[in-house]
Each structure stands twice: as C-alpha cells, then as structure tokens.
Write a protein that holds these residues in place. Structure first.
Motif: not given
Length: 174
Positions: A21-35, A37-41, A46-48, A128-130
């Motif tokens: 539906f054209g909504v801009d979204a980023v999956n911060l954990v799109d791999t089987e690897e556990d990312i 929390l600090g990296q996710r945030v 940065q995206l925000h 998070t800043h959002m």
C-alpha cells in the motif's frame, strides 16, 4: 515456539502490507541474526532524523517467568498488551490505537495499555526519539495462547491489527 520466529513472521506480514500500500516501512530485524537493541534504536533514530514523521513498532509474544511450564499455576497469564514510554503522549495514543485493534481483531484477551515505568523498562521505548510501542501478543507460557501463536491465520490477524493502527494514525494523526 521460538519467539524470534513468531516476531519475524508477524513483522514480515506487516511489512508486506506496508509495501503493498505504499507506506514507507523499514524492518530493522530482517534477518535470522539477532540484531542488538542498541543497533536497532540507532538505526531507527537515524531514519527519524532523516525522514521525520516515524513511529517505532516492536512486536513480541509474552512469557510468564523464566523456565515456567504450562503446568505452572501462574501459567494462566494470557492475552495481549501494548506498552509505551510513560513520558510520551503520542506513544500513549499510538498504544491505545494498537491495543484497540488487537482487542478487536485477534482472539486474545486484552490486558490493556501499560507504560514502561509501571511494568517494564524497555530499552526501545526509552531510547527511541519518536512515538514507540511494544506489543506483547499472547503468552508462550500459556497453553491456549501458545497454540494460537503457532497458527498462521492468528499471526496474520496480529499483523492486520498492527496494520490497522498504522492506517488509523495515517488518517487521523497522533
């Protein structure tokens, strides 16, 4: 039932809705690897900073205590709840919208909206800043909830509830 597999399945479904539906979204954990929390945030913040007008949505399934079994009397804890940072009024609004859709669209008992100061001090809500929410969708330590969490149709319902939240805030704002 592995929580990471559940979380990723729901988030993948939610990301598909956004893409379709054209909504801009980023999956911060799109791999089987556990990312971490600090990296996710950091990535979310940065995206925000670059794009503005972002929300942070963290999808989970709950558990009562470490190493508890279905036979434990306290394994009766069940249902969904949505957390927000206690200082964020827009996070609280986001949590209320999401919890309403979870209550309406999923088979789980609603445990309501909670702030992170009363129940848990979630890193992703603090840092998070959002506007940010963390949903707990059923208990892996409750037999009935766990059976529901393993069903693809229920995982889809959870994703639809999250998608409905996004649609509502896109339409009405926070």
């Amino acid at each position: 039932l592995y929580e990471g597999e559940f979380n990723r399945a729901v988030v993948k479904e939610l990301a598909n809705f956004c893409d379709s539906f054209g909504v801009d979204a980023v999956n911060l954990v799109d791999t089987e690897e556990d990312i971490p929390l600090g990296q996710r945030v950091r990535e979310a913040n940065q995206l925000h900073k670059e794009k503005g007008n972002c929300i942070y949505v963290s999808v989970h399934s709950n558990a009562y205590g470490r190493g508890k079994t279905f036979k434990d009397p306290k394994a009766k804890a069940k249902g969904t709840c949505t957390f927000h940072h206690y200082k964020s009024t827009s996070g609280k609004r986001l949590a209320n919208v999401l919890q309403g859709h979870l209550a309406e669209l999923t088979p789980f008992r609603s445990r309501g909206v909670r702030s992170n100061d009363t129940w848990a001090n979630f890193y992703v809500l603090r840092k998070t800043h959002m506007p940010a929410v963390l949903s707990e969708n059923g208990f892996m330590t409750n037999y009935d909830d766990a059976m529901l969490l393993m069903r693809p149709d229920v995982r889809r319902e959870i994703a639809v509830a999250h998608w409905s939240m996004i649609l509502e805030i896109e339409k009405d704002g926070l």
